[in-house]
Design a protein around this motif. Structure first.
Motif: not given
Length: 393
Positions: A101-112
Motif C-alpha cells: 500500500a504505497f503512493v509516490g512520484l516517478s520521473d524517468a530522469r530522477y527515479g522513483t
C-alpha cells in the motif's frame, strides 16, 4: 431559461472534467487465483493431504495506477491485498491491503520515490534473482524463509527511493520509521540494494536490518511499535527476542539462451541479542544456493533449486543446525495467464538450534520452503508435493 442554461453549462464542464481525468490517468486491476492439492509427509508427526492457496504465486487482488504530470513525471500508487482462495478470507484480517500500500512520484530522469507499506530493495533486487525468482516460495524459499528472499518481509511507514537505470546499474534504499516517541530508532528498519544487468548476466547485492526493541518477537511483530514483518519458523524461533536481525545477500543469474538459466545465491543472517534477550551470543546463519530453469517446450518449463544452510556454534550449541533442501517445479502454460503446475521438495535437517523458549538447544526439524512454517516436521525429514492451477488477470 436561466436555470436550463446553467444546468447545461455545469453538465458540459463535468463531462469535460471527466474526459480530462480519463485522458491523464490510468488504473489497472490485477491479481492471481492459485489453488493446489498438497501432500506433506510429516506435519508435527503425521502426514497430511490438504488444499492450499497461493502455492505457485500468492492469491491476491491489486490496484495499480498512475497520472501523467507532464515533463516525464507521474504520480503512482499500488494497493494489494492477499486472500485465501480456499475460503475467501483475507490473508491478514487486520489489514485491508496487507501486501502493499504505497503512493509516490516517478520521473524517468530522477527515479522513483514512494511512501507506505512496501517490499524492501533487498527483496526486489536480490530476491528477484534468488531462489524464489524462479521457484515458488512455498517449496523453493530457503528453510523458513530465514533470509527473507521470499515475500515475507514488508515494511510499514517506509520511504523508498529507486534510481533510474544508468549503464545497466540501478540502486535503491529504504527507511522504515519505528514511530516511537522519544526513541526514533526503536523498531525501525532499513534496506539498500544494487543491481547490474549486462547482456545475459545479472548481479545483485542487498542489505536489510530490522530492529525489535519491543521484544515481542518477530512474528507477529507489533505493528504499532515495529515497522517490519519477518517470517517465524522452528529455524529462527529461538531468537525471537533478538534486538535486531541483519541480512546481507548476493545473487547472480546467467541466461545464455531463451531456453535455460543458471543462478547462484548466498545469504548471511545475523541475529543480535540485546540486554533483555533470552539468548546471549549472536546467532549467524549462512546459506548457499543453486537454481536453474530449462524451457523444454514453449509451454513446459522445468525448474530446480538446491540450498545448504548452516547455523553458527553459539549459545550452548556445539552441533549447529544444518539444512539441505532440494526443490523441483514443473509448469505447463495453457496460455499467458493460466498454468498447471507440479511442485516437489525434500528437506533434511541435522544438528541443534535454540528452542522456542530461546534458552534450550533442541534438535533441528525440517521445514520445507515457507509453506510449512506453521506445520514443520517432527523430525529432520520432510517431503512436500503439490499439483495446482494458477490463473493471473
Amino acid at each position: 431559461m436561466k436555470y436550463n442554461t446553467l444546468t447545461l453549462l455545469l453538465a458540459t464542464a463535468a463531462i469535460s472534467g471527466v474526459g480530462y481525468a480519463q485522458a491523464q490517468t490510468s488504473v489497472t486491476i490485477y491479481g492471481t487465483a492459485d489453488a493446489a492439492i498438497v501432500y506433506s509427509s510429516n506435519q508435527r508427526g503425521n502426514s497430511n493431504t490438504y488444499m492450499n492457496s497461493g502455492n505457485l504465486n500468492a492469491s491476491k487482488l491489486g490496484f495499480m495506477g498512475s497520472e501523467d504530470l507532464g515533463g516525464g513525471s507521474k504520480a503512482i500508487f499500488t494497493l494489494e491485498q492477499g486472500f485465501s482462495i480456499n475460503t475467501g478470507a483475507q490473508s491478514d484480517a487486520t489489514k485491508a491491503f496487507n501486501r502493499q500500500a504505497f503512493v509516490g512520484l516517478s520521473d524517468a530522469r530522477y527515479g522513483t520515490f514512494t511512501l507506505g507499506r512496501q517490499y524492501t530493495p533487498y527483496w526486489r533486487y536480490v530476491g528477484g534473482l534468488g531462489p524464489t525468482g524462479v521457484l515458488t516460495g512455498a517449496t523453493g524459499a530457503h528453510p523458513g524463509d530465514l533470509d527473507g528472499l521470499d515475500t515475507t518481509i514488508r515494511i510499514n511507514n517506509s520511504l523508498v527511493y529507486a534510481s533510474p537505470v544508468i549503464s545497466g546499474f540501478q540502486a535503491s534504499a529504504l527507511y522504515g520509521f519505528g514511530e516511537n516517541a522519544g526513541n526514533i530508532s526503536a523498531g525501525n528498519s532499513s534496506s539498500a540494494a544494487l543491481r547490474y544487468d549486462y547482456n545475459a548476466l545479472s548481479l545483485a547485492l542487498g542489505y536489510v536490518k530490522l530492529t525489535n526493541n519491543n521484544l515481542k518477537g518477530f512474528a507477529p511483530w507489533d505493528p504499532n511499535v515495529t515497522s517490519g514483518s519477518y517470517a517465524q519458523s522452528p529455524v529462527n524461533a529461538g531468537y525471537a527476542s533478538a534486538r535486531s536481525v541483519q541480512m546481507i545477500a548476493a545473487a547472480a543469474r546467467y541466461n545464455p539462451s531463451d531456453k535455460w538459466m543458471l543462478g547462484l545465491n548466498f545469504s548471511n543472517v545475523q541475529m543480535t541479542p540485546g540486554t533483555a534477550s533470552l539468548f546471549t551470543h549472536q546467532a549467524t546463519f549462512n546459506t548457499a544456493g543453486l537454481i536453474s530453469t530449462y524451457k523444454l517446450t514453449p509451454a513446459i518449463t522445468l525448474a530446480a533449486g538446491y540450498s545448504y544452510t548452516r547455523e553458527s556454534a553459539a549459545n550452548g550449541i556445539s552441533d549447529p543446525a544444518r539444512y539441505q533442501q532440494l526443490s523441483l517445479e514443473q509448469t505447463y502454460d495453457f496460455s499467458k495467464r493460466t498454468a498447471l503446475y507440479f511442485l516437489q521438495a525434500y528437506q533434511r535437517a541435522r544438528g541443534q538450534t535454540l528452542g522456542a523458549n530461546g534458552v534450550t538447544p533442541v534438535n533441528a526439524v525440517a521445514v520445507v520452503g515457507d509453506s510449512q512454517n506453521g506445520s514443520p516436521s517432527s523430525n529432520g525429514k520432510q517431503f512436500v508435493g503439490a499439483i495446482g492451477i494458477r490463473h493471473q488477470f
